[in-house]
Design a protein around this motif. Structure first.
Motif, PDB file in Angstrom:
ATOM      1  N   LYS A  14       0.855  -1.202  -0.151  1.00 45.05           N
ATOM      2  CA  LYS A  14      -0.173  -0.024   0.074  1.00 45.05           C
ATOM      3  C   LYS A  14       0.890   1.184  -0.113  1.00 45.05           C
ATOM      4  CE  LYS A  14      -4.244   0.859   2.296  1.00 45.05           C
ATOM      5  NZ  LYS A  14      -5.307   0.194   1.232  1.00 45.05           N
ATOM      6  N   LEU A  15       1.987   1.101   0.719  1.00 42.97           N
ATOM      7  CA  LEU A  15       2.927   2.342   1.051  1.00 42.97           C
ATOM      8  C   LEU A  15       3.583   2.579  -0.447  1.00 42.97           C
ATOM      9  CD1 LEU A  15       2.834   3.898   3.471  1.00 42.97           C
ATOM     10  CD2 LEU A  15       5.065   2.726   4.048  1.00 42.97           C
ATOM     11  N   GLY A  16       3.840   1.419  -1.127  1.00 40.26           N
ATOM     12  CA  GLY A  16       4.594   1.542  -2.149  1.00 40.26           C
ATOM     13  C   GLY A  16       4.217   2.661  -3.200  1.00 40.26           C
ATOM     14  N   PHE A  17       2.977   2.671  -3.628  1.00 44.34           N
ATOM     15  CA  PHE A  17       2.398   3.863  -4.517  1.00 44.34           C
ATOM     16  C   PHE A  17       2.715   5.328  -3.920  1.00 44.34           C
ATOM     17  CE2 PHE A  17      -0.922   6.563  -5.831  1.00 44.34           C
ATOM     18  CZ  PHE A  17      -0.656   6.834  -7.181  1.00 44.34           C
ATOM     19  N   ILE A  18       2.339   5.237  -2.695  1.00 43.89           N
ATOM     20  CA  ILE A  18       2.092   6.559  -2.191  1.00 43.89           C
ATOM     21  C   ILE A  18       3.592   6.985  -2.030  1.00 43.89           C
ATOM     22  CG2 ILE A  18       1.802   7.896   0.224  1.00 43.89           C
ATOM     23  CD1 ILE A  18      -0.565   6.627   0.279  1.00 43.89           C
ATOM     24  N   LEU A  19       4.830   6.429  -1.663  1.00 45.64           N
ATOM     25  CA  LEU A  19       5.961   6.692  -1.513  1.00 45.64           C
ATOM     26  C   LEU A  19       6.622   7.133  -2.732  1.00 45.64           C
ATOM     27  CD1 LEU A  19       7.439   4.210   1.279  1.00 45.64           C
ATOM     28  CD2 LEU A  19       6.827   6.847   1.366  1.00 45.64           C
ATOM     29  N   ALA A  20       6.317   6.386  -4.052  1.00 47.39           N
ATOM     30  CA  ALA A  20       6.792   6.410  -5.152  1.00 47.39           C
ATOM     31  C   ALA A  20       6.247   7.798  -5.855  1.00 47.39           C
ATOM     32  CB  ALA A  20       6.634   5.188  -6.153  1.00 47.39           C
ATOM     33  N   ALA A  21       4.971   7.864  -5.492  1.00 46.78           N
ATOM     34  CA  ALA A  21       4.380   9.304  -6.275  1.00 46.78           C
ATOM     35  C   ALA A  21       4.881  10.481  -5.400  1.00 46.78           C
ATOM     36  CB  ALA A  21       2.898   9.282  -6.035  1.00 46.78           C
ATOM     37  N   ALA A  22       5.140  10.184  -3.887  1.00 46.27           N
ATOM     38  CA  ALA A  22       5.614  11.392  -3.306  1.00 46.27           C
ATOM     39  C   ALA A  22       7.239  11.597  -3.735  1.00 46.27           C
ATOM     40  CB  ALA A  22       5.558  11.036  -1.546  1.00 46.27           C
ATOM     41  N   GLY A  23       7.890  10.314  -3.930  1.00 51.03           N
ATOM     42  CA  GLY A  23       9.279  10.695  -4.293  1.00 51.03           C
ATOM     43  C   GLY A  23       9.408  11.225  -5.654  1.00 51.03           C
ATOM     44  N   SER A  24       8.289  11.188  -6.443  1.00 48.54           N
ATOM     45  CA  SER A  24       8.231  11.866  -7.853  1.00 48.54           C
ATOM     46  C   SER A  24       7.910  13.485  -7.581  1.00 48.54           C
ATOM     47  CB  SER A  24       6.976  11.201  -8.671  1.00 48.54           C
ATOM     48  OG  SER A  24       6.833  12.168  -9.801  1.00 48.54           O
ATOM     49  N   ALA A  25       7.109  13.633  -6.636  1.00 50.52           N
ATOM     50  CA  ALA A  25       6.741  15.124  -6.446  1.00 50.52           C
ATOM     51  C   ALA A  25       7.749  15.862  -5.968  1.00 50.52           C
ATOM     52  CB  ALA A  25       5.435  15.090  -5.816  1.00 50.52           C
ATOM     53  N   VAL A  26       8.194  15.123  -4.771  1.00 52.23           N
ATOM     54  CA  VAL A  26       9.407  15.937  -4.105  1.00 52.23           C
ATOM     55  C   VAL A  26      10.827  15.855  -4.447  1.00 52.23           C
ATOM     56  CG1 VAL A  26      10.553  16.057  -1.918  1.00 52.23           C
ATOM     57  CG2 VAL A  26       7.994  15.470  -1.846  1.00 52.23           C
ATOM     58  N   LEU A 312      19.465  15.883  -1.595  1.00 51.68           N
ATOM     59  CA  LEU A 312      18.835  16.628  -2.854  1.00 51.68           C
ATOM     60  C   LEU A 312      19.103  15.820  -3.827  1.00 51.68           C
ATOM     61  CD1 LEU A 312      17.501  19.087  -3.611  1.00 51.68           C
ATOM     62  CD2 LEU A 312      19.620  20.362  -3.838  1.00 51.68           C
ATOM     63  N   THR A 313      20.326  15.237  -4.314  1.00 51.00           N
ATOM     64  CA  THR A 313      20.654  14.274  -5.490  1.00 51.00           C
ATOM     65  C   THR A 313      19.391  13.297  -5.292  1.00 51.00           C
ATOM     66  OG1 THR A 313      22.899  14.975  -5.069  1.00 51.00           O
ATOM     67  CG2 THR A 313      22.380  13.020  -6.685  1.00 51.00           C
ATOM     68  N   ILE A 314      19.583  12.589  -4.063  1.00 49.88           N
ATOM     69  CA  ILE A 314      18.509  11.398  -4.017  1.00 49.88           C
ATOM     70  C   ILE A 314      17.227  11.747  -4.522  1.00 49.88           C
ATOM     71  CG2 ILE A 314      17.670   9.541  -2.756  1.00 49.88           C
ATOM     72  CD1 ILE A 314      20.508   9.770  -1.265  1.00 49.88           C
ATOM     73  N   ALA A 315      16.788  12.883  -3.704  1.00 48.05           N
ATOM     74  CA  ALA A 315      15.133  13.360  -4.224  1.00 48.05           C
ATOM     75  C   ALA A 315      15.096  13.565  -5.651  1.00 48.05           C
ATOM     76  CB  ALA A 315      15.044  14.762  -3.114  1.00 48.05           C
ATOM     77  N   ALA A 316      16.204  14.300  -6.162  1.00 50.42           N
ATOM     78  CA  ALA A 316      16.043  14.473  -7.570  1.00 50.42           C
ATOM     79  C   ALA A 316      16.132  13.110  -8.519  1.00 50.42           C
ATOM     80  CB  ALA A 316      17.253  15.262  -8.057  1.00 50.42           C
ATOM     81  N   VAL A 317      16.926  12.180  -7.701  1.00 51.19           N
ATOM     82  CA  VAL A 317      16.662  10.989  -8.354  1.00 51.19           C
ATOM     83  C   VAL A 317      15.190  10.286  -8.594  1.00 51.19           C
ATOM     84  CG1 VAL A 317      17.666   8.581  -8.698  1.00 51.19           C
ATOM     85  CG2 VAL A 317      19.130  10.391  -8.409  1.00 51.19           C
ATOM     86  N   THR A 318      14.542  10.295  -7.460  1.00 47.49           N
ATOM     87  CA  THR A 318      13.141   9.727  -7.339  1.00 47.49           C
ATOM     88  C   THR A 318      12.445  10.610  -8.152  1.00 47.49           C
ATOM     89  OG1 THR A 318      12.722  10.777  -5.332  1.00 47.49           O
ATOM     90  CG2 THR A 318      13.859   8.753  -5.026  1.00 47.49           C
ATOM     91  N   SER A 319      12.636  11.692  -8.365  1.00 48.74           N
ATOM     92  CA  SER A 319      11.624  12.314  -9.252  1.00 48.74           C
ATOM     93  C   SER A 319      12.027  12.083 -10.732  1.00 48.74           C
ATOM     94  CB  SER A 319      11.783  13.970  -9.129  1.00 48.74           C
ATOM     95  OG  SER A 319      11.500  14.354  -7.827  1.00 48.74           O
TER      96      SER A 319
END
Ligand code: PHE
Length: 448
Positions: A14-26, A312-319
């Protein structure tokens, strides 16, 4: 059939999607782009316009994208084809794929700056240095910038090549909380600097006299960019979403978290900008000029600086991987390419498209389009034109073609804490398209 399931995958928790979507946004949108756009638009008043855009335009479009994705189970091109067969609507998805291509090409360049700054910080940011010139020197050295841009793209290609579920889900879970903690820490540091008050005032006390048309366009553009909307990323991520997850709640969470991080980034930057006597309208270099100075003046600043830029780099990668996933899923679904090949070939192409914005700071510094350098030109086309247009088309599609009733029904399944109904219908059918349309037309007329 089995192969198809394997190739597409579904979030495993359940958490997978939310985290991925949040990772994309942030991502860079919150920490790199948001502060400088607020700075260019004069501060507090823009912040209010931005929040209105997030809630009234961003939320309905995000819900619609996720619903379109889950219902169709497809990449953006396939999704429009599936829900409106034998119509030209698939072109809206194709526009998204093109947009993803353009955004990723320069997004990866900024991701590369962030890697370079991580290493720079490890060596310690020297106290008293002129960080605006340090930044200027860094970006005008094409060799190193191209190198780190290439490294950044290679990281994204390898994650996307490995598949959505394994690659994305795992990374985001651990890293987001650490980024959050470090950001809060920076905020505390920044607001306690001598002279921080002027920055807080700039950020929080609106002056109605500052109002201008450009701020509305910039707010809508920033809302789409930061929420990863208008180019099919949330359609694609929604297509991996199972029927057990509620879309309205997920969208609410992603939006809330994304907004929180952006606002915190503002609190980390503006008090420091004023305390250190820098200027708020420095443009795309703002974060990279101001934060190193903050780090240089604090104990263990090198260490904290390195951790910050690494995160910041990692946040950029998940987006960035969500941008690449849009392009790759299209090739995989529609053209039948193997995932690894699609990631490698498209990643390489995108890498090359990212080189002109780099050269714009050195050998091509003479380039100018409507007063903008190459990177700002890419950013302008992507964010001021393509994303709002994509958002507008998505709203018209969700509201009138697939019908608001069906969109809402999909979004409300299974029942969650938030549900959408008639207000959503009015927003998505009329308010969102009209608001975006008017702002876009006025903005383009104003430019030419
Ligand atoms: N939302 C990302 C950020 O704020 C950028 C992005 C835009 C990602 C569009 C995907 C799609 O950094």
């Amino acid at each position: 059939m089995e192969n198809e399931v394997f190739e597409r995958g579904t979030w495993t928790s359940k958490l997978g999607f939310i985290l991925a979507a949040a990772g994309s946004a942030v991502g860079l949108g919150n920490i790199w782009r948001f502060p400088y756009v607020v700075g260019e638009n004069g501060g507090a008043l823009f912040l209010i316009i931005y929040l209105i855009a997030i809630f009234f335009i961003g939320y309905p479009v995000m819900v619609s994208e996720m619903a379109i994705g889950r219902k169709s189970n497809k990449n953006p091109v396939g999704a429009f084809k599936a829900l409106a067969p034998d119509t030209p609507w698939w072109l809206a998805g194709a526009l998204g794929v093109l947009t993803g291509f353009v955004i990723l090409s320069y997004y990866s360049v900024i991701g590369g700056w962030s890697i370079a700054y991580t290493l720079e910080a490890l060596g310690g940011f020297p106290e008293g240095a002129d960080f605006a010139s340090v930044f200027g020197e860094h970006i005008s050295n094409p060799g190193t910038v191209i190198l780190w841009h290439g490294v950044f793209m290679a990281i994204c290609v390898s994650i996307i090549g490995a598949g959505v579920v394994k690659g994305i889900q795992r990374a985001v879970k651990v890293l987001m909380p650490i980024l959050f903690v470090i950001l809060v820490f920076l905020v505390i540091r920044s607001v306690t600097l001598d002279g921080a008050g002027a920055g807080l005032e700039f950020y929080l006390a609106p002056n109605l006299g500052d109002i201008r048309l450009q701020s509305f366009t910039d707010a809508i553009a920033q809302a789409f960019f930061t929420l990863s909307l208008g180019m099919g990323a949330m359609i694609t991520y929604g297509s991996y979403l199972s029927d057990d997850d509620n879309i309205c709640d997920s969208a609410g969470f992603v939006l809330g978290l994304d907004t929180l991080i952006a606002i915190l980034a503002g609190f980390a930057i503006f008090p420091a900008v004023f305390a250190l006597g820098a200027t708020a309208d420095a443009g795309p270099g703002l974060t990279f000029m101001v934060l190193p100075e903050v780090f240089s003046e604090m104990p263990m600043g090198g260490f904290f600086g390195a951790v910050f830029f690494l995160l910041l780099t990692i946040a950029a990668v998940t987006s960035a991987i969500s941008l690449l996933e849009v392009v790759v899923s299209w090739m995989v679904d529609e053209k039948g390419w193997p995932r690894k090949k699609a990631a490698a070939v498209l990643g390489t192409l995108i890498f090359f498209v990212g080189i002109p914005p780099i050269l714009g700071y050195s050998v091509w510094s003479g380039f100018e389009f409507l007063g903008m350098d190459v990177l700002d030109t890419y950013d302008w086309f992507a964010n001021d034109i393509f994303l709002p247009l994509g958002g507008l088309l998505t709203a018209v599609f969700a509201g009138h073609v697939w019908k608001a009733k069906n969109t809402a029904e999909e979004a409300n399944k299974p029942k969650g804490n938030i549900s959408v109904g008639s207000i959503f219908g009015i927003m998505i059918k009329y308010i969102v398209p009209i608001a975006i349309g008017v702002v876009m037309v006025l903005n383009i007329a104003d430019k030419f």
